[in-house]
Design an enzyme around this catalytic site. Structure first.
Site, PDB file in Angstrom:
ATOM      1  N   HIS A 195      -7.330   3.343   3.601  1.00  0.00           N
ATOM      2  CA  HIS A 195      -7.008   4.097   4.864  1.00  0.00           C
ATOM      3  C   HIS A 195      -8.228   4.537   5.556  1.00  0.00           C
ATOM      4  O   HIS A 195      -8.218   4.509   6.674  1.00  0.00           O
ATOM      5  CB  HIS A 195      -6.428   5.473   4.310  1.00  0.00           C
ATOM      6  CG  HIS A 195      -4.472   5.567   4.085  1.00  0.00           C
ATOM      7  ND1 HIS A 195      -4.293   4.940   3.221  1.00  0.00           N
ATOM      8  CD2 HIS A 195      -3.761   5.951   4.784  1.00  0.00           C
ATOM      9  CE1 HIS A 195      -2.920   4.921   3.118  1.00  0.00           C
ATOM     10  NE2 HIS A 195      -2.754   5.513   4.110  1.00  0.00           N
TER      11      HIS A 195
ATOM     12  N   ASP B 279       0.888  -1.048   0.001  1.00  0.00           N
ATOM     13  CA  ASP B 279       0.043   0.085   0.042  1.00  0.00           C
ATOM     14  C   ASP B 279       0.949   1.138  -0.211  1.00  0.00           C
ATOM     15  O   ASP B 279       2.266   1.246   0.005  1.00  0.00           O
ATOM     16  CB  ASP B 279      -0.875  -0.125   1.188  1.00  0.00           C
ATOM     17  CG  ASP B 279      -1.831   1.445   1.341  1.00  0.00           C
ATOM     18  OD1 ASP B 279      -2.392   1.495   0.330  1.00  0.00           O
ATOM     19  OD2 ASP B 279      -1.817   1.879   2.484  1.00  0.00           O
ATOM     20  N   SER B 280       0.366   2.567  -0.416  1.00  0.00           N
ATOM     21  CA  SER B 280       1.064   3.590  -0.100  1.00  0.00           C
ATOM     22  C   SER B 280       1.469   4.173   1.063  1.00  0.00           C
ATOM     23  O   SER B 280       2.247   4.528   1.439  1.00  0.00           O
ATOM     24  CB  SER B 280       0.211   4.875  -0.844  1.00  0.00           C
ATOM     25  OG  SER B 280      -0.876   5.030   0.127  1.00  0.00           O
TER      26      SER B 280
ATOM     27  N   CYS C  19     -10.732   3.358  -0.402  1.00  0.00           N
ATOM     28  CA  CYS C  19      -9.495   3.624   0.052  1.00  0.00           C
ATOM     29  C   CYS C  19      -9.307   2.899   1.341  1.00  0.00           C
ATOM     30  O   CYS C  19     -10.110   3.077   2.245  1.00  0.00           O
ATOM     31  CB  CYS C  19      -9.234   5.211   0.040  1.00  0.00           C
ATOM     32  SG  CYS C  19      -7.852   5.508   0.811  1.00  0.00           S
TER      33      CYS C  19
ATOM     34  N   GLU D  44      -2.816   8.854   7.591  1.00  0.00           N
ATOM     35  CA  GLU D  44      -1.497   8.250   7.766  1.00  0.00           C
ATOM     36  C   GLU D  44      -0.752   9.009   9.003  1.00  0.00           C
ATOM     37  O   GLU D  44       0.146   8.364   9.362  1.00  0.00           O
ATOM     38  CB  GLU D  44      -0.971   8.761   6.254  1.00  0.00           C
ATOM     39  CG  GLU D  44       0.425   8.343   6.203  1.00  0.00           C
ATOM     40  CD  GLU D  44       0.640   6.764   5.848  1.00  0.00           C
ATOM     41  OE1 GLU D  44      -0.160   6.054   5.418  1.00  0.00           O
ATOM     42  OE2 GLU D  44       1.671   6.021   6.231  1.00  0.00           O
TER      43      GLU D  44
ATOM     44  N   CYS E 106      -4.261  -1.423  -2.072  1.00  0.00           N
ATOM     45  CA  CYS E 106      -4.504   0.024  -2.072  1.00  0.00           C
ATOM     46  C   CYS E 106      -5.171   0.206  -3.501  1.00  0.00           C
ATOM     47  O   CYS E 106      -4.872  -0.278  -4.490  1.00  0.00           O
ATOM     48  CB  CYS E 106      -2.961   0.698  -2.444  1.00  0.00           C
ATOM     49  SG  CYS E 106      -3.102   2.316  -2.816  1.00  0.00           S
TER      50      CYS E 106
END
Ligand code: DGL
Length: 275
Positions: free
Chosen positions: A184, A9-10, A182, A150, A72
């Site tokens: 996140h 993932d980012s 997403c 994040e 992601c």
């Protein structure tokens, strides 16, 4: 020892997918890589997201993983096809499996929230329509939201205001199901559920992706792991402490070691900016 499943993932978002993967497949080892030094990916050019993603996947491939999971949505939108062409390994993205589950759930009006890259890529629209063309899909981008998550900001006024403005149009249109497009946003699930109301079904990517991987193992497309005590390595290109804080939310009883790694050429520049 059997080979691990690589998860990318980012940043920390894909940990919400990893949690489901570990629940569904408790005998599989995993290696997770979050490119936190270069996130957020969601507002970047598609070509840049693709390059960063392939650099991350190359890193995981070089660790000897047996399959690659793009945990992601932005990376899946930008790089799934390129990854499938590049690696001689099964590559699983988050969008197809999630869209299939939602399309077959019986909802007729579905909302999708995600990054700018995911919304502009429109892959949820296409994937849901391929199963159920009669389902109305409404998309909404939530710029900056993943970045707050994040950084560990999962509650408070700033998050509430952003969520309110991003969810309002979908609530007004009375979607029956809301896809967290997403990874996140899984960290914001309870706030999202509260704002949407109890009648809306909030869907994360993790469970569908974990089932899709379980099926691939069952079919023999991914070699089955059978570890008594599987290992779960957590790698990040960003600061270990912030990554550790996110992992502690999902696995409060573990104190995982976080490894900091360098991936790609732009990494040092971004790392300095983030410091
Ligand atoms: N977790 C990523 C996703 O699912 C996006 C976060 C980012 O913008 O980097 O799309």
């Amino acid at each position: 020892m059997s080979r691990a499943i690589g998860v990318f993932d980012s940043g920390v978002g894909g940990l919400t997918v990893l949690r489901e993967l570990r629940r569904a497949l408790p005998r599989e080892s995993t290696i997770y890589l979050g490119d936190s030094a270069r996130m957020p990916y969601g507002g970047l050019l598609i070509e840049t997201i693709r390059r960063y993603t392939l650099e991350g996947l190359d890193y995981l491939r070089d660790q000897g993983v047996k399959a690659l999971v793009l945990a992601c949505n932005s990376a899946t939108s930008a790089a799934l096809e390129a990854a499938r062409a590049r690696y001689d390994l099964p590559v699983v993205g988050v969008i197809e499996a999630t869209a299939r589950g939602v399309a077959l759930s019986g909802s007729t009006r579905v909302g999708v929230v995600g990054t700018e890259a995911t919304v502009s890529g429109g892959q949820y629209l296409k994937a849901i329509a391929s199963y159920r063309p009669d389902v109305e899909v409404l998309q909404q981008a939530c710029p900056r939201l993943a970045d707050l998550v994040e950084r560990g900001e999962t509650r408070g006024l700033r998050v509430e205001l952003l969520l309110e403005s991003c969810l309002r149009p979908l609530k007004d249109r009375e979607v029956e199901t809301l896809v967290l497009g997403c990874t996140h946003y899984g960290f914001l699930r309870s706030s999202i559920q509260r704002l949407m109301g109890p009648e809306v079904k909030v869907v994360e990517c993790g469970p569908s992706v974990a089932s899709a991987i379980a099926v691939l193992i069952e079919e023999g497309a991914i070699e089955r792991g059978n570890e008594e005590s599987p290992s779960h390595r957590l790698l990040t290109t960003g600061p270990a402490w912030s990554f550790g804080r996110a992992a502690a939310i999902l696995w409060p009883d573990e104190q995982p070691e976080i490894e900091t790694v360098t991936v790609g050429m732009d990494n040092d520049k971004f790392r300095r900016q983030a410091a």
